[in-house]
Design a protein around this motif. Sequence first.
Motif, mmCIF file in Angstrom:
data_model
loop_
_atom_site.group_PDB
_atom_site.id
_atom_site.type_symbol
_atom_site.label_atom_id
_atom_site.label_comp_id
_atom_site.label_asym_id
_atom_site.label_seq_id
_atom_site.Cartn_x
_atom_site.Cartn_y
_atom_site.Cartn_z
ATOM 1 N N PHE A 166 10.642 -4.767 -1.593
ATOM 2 C CA PHE A 166 9.990 -6.074 -1.654
ATOM 3 C C PHE A 166 10.964 -7.019 -2.341
ATOM 4 C CE2 PHE A 166 6.275 -3.275 -1.489
ATOM 5 C CZ PHE A 166 5.492 -3.913 -0.531
ATOM 6 N N SER A 167 11.276 -8.141 -1.709
ATOM 7 C CA SER A 167 12.221 -9.092 -2.296
ATOM 8 C C SER A 167 11.775 -10.516 -1.987
ATOM 9 C CB SER A 167 13.629 -8.847 -1.735
ATOM 10 O OG SER A 167 14.558 -9.744 -2.294
ATOM 11 N N ASN A 168 11.586 -11.322 -3.050
ATOM 12 C CA ASN A 168 11.122 -12.710 -2.892
ATOM 13 C C ASN A 168 9.763 -12.770 -2.189
ATOM 14 O OD1 ASN A 168 13.605 -13.696 -3.996
ATOM 15 N ND2 ASN A 168 14.558 -13.395 -1.995
ATOM 16 N N VAL A 169 8.826 -11.988 -2.709
ATOM 17 C CA VAL A 169 7.502 -11.857 -2.118
ATOM 18 C C VAL A 169 6.451 -12.289 -3.135
ATOM 19 C CG1 VAL A 169 5.818 -10.203 -1.188
ATOM 20 C CG2 VAL A 169 8.236 -9.997 -0.582
ATOM 21 N N THR A 170 5.366 -12.896 -2.657
ATOM 22 C CA THR A 170 4.253 -13.295 -3.509
ATOM 23 C C THR A 170 3.005 -12.504 -3.124
ATOM 24 O OG1 THR A 170 5.129 -15.533 -3.765
ATOM 25 C CG2 THR A 170 2.806 -15.214 -4.261
ATOM 26 N N PHE A 171 2.353 -11.916 -4.131
ATOM 27 C CA PHE A 171 1.128 -11.144 -3.923
ATOM 28 C C PHE A 171 -0.029 -11.859 -4.623
ATOM 29 C CE2 PHE A 171 4.752 -8.299 -4.324
ATOM 30 C CZ PHE A 171 4.681 -7.537 -3.177
ATOM 31 N N ASP A 172 -1.074 -12.163 -3.873
ATOM 32 C CA ASP A 172 -2.266 -12.769 -4.468
ATOM 33 C C ASP A 172 -3.392 -11.765 -4.688
ATOM 34 O OD1 ASP A 172 -1.050 -15.206 -4.546
ATOM 35 O OD2 ASP A 172 -2.028 -16.010 -2.768
ATOM 36 N N LYS A 173 -3.303 -10.617 -4.062
ATOM 37 C CA LYS A 173 -4.352 -9.602 -4.201
ATOM 38 C C LYS A 173 -3.703 -8.242 -4.475
ATOM 39 C CE LYS A 173 -7.992 -12.209 -3.609
ATOM 40 N NZ LYS A 173 -8.792 -12.179 -2.386
ATOM 41 N N ALA A 174 -4.501 -7.201 -4.400
ATOM 42 C CA ALA A 174 -4.053 -5.864 -4.811
ATOM 43 C C ALA A 174 -3.009 -5.291 -3.858
ATOM 44 C CB ALA A 174 -5.245 -4.929 -4.893
ATOM 45 N N LEU A 175 -2.172 -4.427 -4.419
ATOM 46 C CA LEU A 175 -1.198 -3.658 -3.645
ATOM 47 C C LEU A 175 -1.496 -2.188 -3.923
ATOM 48 C CD1 LEU A 175 1.302 -3.273 -1.931
ATOM 49 C CD2 LEU A 175 2.711 -3.874 -3.889
ATOM 50 N N ASP A 176 -1.964 -1.478 -2.908
ATOM 51 C CA ASP A 176 -2.479 -0.122 -3.085
ATOM 52 C C ASP A 176 -1.564 0.896 -2.422
ATOM 53 O OD1 ASP A 176 -3.900 2.185 -3.354
ATOM 54 O OD2 ASP A 176 -5.746 1.458 -2.418
ATOM 55 N N PHE A 177 -0.805 1.646 -3.247
ATOM 56 C CA PHE A 177 0.064 2.715 -2.761
ATOM 57 C C PHE A 177 -0.452 4.083 -3.213
ATOM 58 C CE2 PHE A 177 3.752 -0.404 -2.532
ATOM 59 C CZ PHE A 177 3.838 -0.347 -1.155
ATOM 60 N N SER A 178 -1.734 4.215 -3.419
ATOM 61 C CA SER A 178 -2.281 5.452 -3.969
ATOM 62 C C SER A 178 -2.047 6.640 -3.032
ATOM 63 C CB SER A 178 -3.777 5.287 -4.239
ATOM 64 O OG SER A 178 -4.465 4.912 -3.054
ATOM 65 N N ASP A 179 -1.792 7.808 -3.657
ATOM 66 C CA ASP A 179 -1.633 9.083 -2.937
ATOM 67 C C ASP A 179 -0.513 9.041 -1.901
ATOM 68 O OD1 ASP A 179 -3.871 10.271 -4.283
ATOM 69 O OD2 ASP A 179 -5.177 9.070 -3.003
ATOM 70 N N SER A 180 0.505 8.230 -2.152
ATOM 71 C CA SER A 180 1.625 8.102 -1.215
ATOM 72 C C SER A 180 2.846 8.850 -1.731
ATOM 73 C CB SER A 180 1.965 6.625 -0.992
ATOM 74 O OG SER A 180 0.893 5.963 -0.350
ATOM 75 N N ARG A 181 3.862 8.930 -0.873
ATOM 76 C CA ARG A 181 5.083 9.643 -1.237
ATOM 77 C C ARG A 181 6.292 8.804 -0.836
ATOM 78 N NH1 ARG A 181 7.075 15.639 0.861
ATOM 79 N NH2 ARG A 181 8.734 15.914 -0.674
ATOM 80 N N PHE A 182 7.100 8.449 -1.836
ATOM 81 C CA PHE A 182 8.341 7.717 -1.603
ATOM 82 C C PHE A 182 9.497 8.659 -1.948
ATOM 83 C CE2 PHE A 182 5.098 4.587 -2.349
ATOM 84 C CZ PHE A 182 5.381 3.587 -1.424
#
Length: 399
Positions: A166-182
């Motif tokens: 994520f680069s130069n991004v605006t978030f107004d609400k939730a970001l949900d990465f639950s139970d994920s694998r990076f």
Amino acid sequence: MPNSVFKFLNEDKSRCEFKGKELDVSIDSETNEKYFIYKESEVYFIIENEKQMIRRIELDNQEIDFQRCIFIYKDIEFFNYEVKKVINFNYAVFCEEVNFGEGQFASMIFKECIFEKDISFSNIKFKGIIKFNKSNFKNQVFFFDNCHFYESIEARNITSEKDFYFSNVTFDKALDFSDSRFKEKLLFKGDNNYNSNEELNLSGTTIKELDLGNMNKGNSFLISFATSYIEDINYMKTDFTYNNVKDRKTFLILKQFAIKKHDHINALNFYKNEMQMHTKQLRKEKENKLVDYWILKFEEVASNFGTNPIRPIILIFCISFVFSFFISFFTNSLNVYFENSLLLINPTLSVKDILHITLDVKDIFIPPLLEIFNFFKNIIFGILIYETIKSFRKFSRKL
């Protein structure tokens, strides 16, 4: 398309292999699109060119339907304009690089998609929710250059094989990465602004390297690492406080990473916030842990948990001057108030000793209550002196 989940098996494209299974390919007489049946009622359409993609976009339906589509042509580009319909990519497969750019979208749904090469989003306004639940990203993912999420991003139980940016991004609400694998990095680079009243949810997530170094958060930002497994974190410039973190264990994890990197200054800062959050939790449990609560509350007031050496010094002087007033009032020695105050800083002197020095009088009546108060004052001074020493060592001591 080596190592792809999809490939044709002959020149006339009448046979294909999909997820290791050989299948017959048919042609839709109306649309001229090739398709195959993978499982009962699971029909996959093969999008071979941009014309077939545009035909689906222009259909007069309530949503744009790319469900179970397999995109096999190169340079896939979507939408350089405003799209008000929901776009459904559920179970789609992108065999080549795909780019979304210069548009304004309603909801986009990518449930259980496979992205075999890079996917990028740039200069996009997402007016509705975007979902990637259970999707598999085999190459890099880029959200960059003025992307704005007005609604939440759901990316639960995803797998990312390469870096996720994520680069130069605006978030107004939730970001949900639950139970994920990076398997590689989850990075917030450039100038990212997180204005959400909800949380960046990483619960149950495995991350090789998390980079939060460029996350500009609002006052309502929330995050938790409590049930995550993270091999490394770049926490520089995050400036987390206990108001931004859901649980004490998150600060404990950050503190451990700082200690591992021999970053004692940030380790102390995380320790301070950990204790602040623990104090806040104890306040709700005061009936069972009243002593612990007041001990931590005293240390918070006295030295901000051993990180502020000025506070205990100021407290010592304030207590001395206030107590000196009572001594001077009860012993009619207001003329030596200032001298009494300075001598009261010494925790080894009794009230009688102090008045002998300032008034040069050997026999003077001292109310027993004053000596009792002085005794407890000296105990407090001993603690404050310890807090001062501990705070002055904050740049050298190890946790």
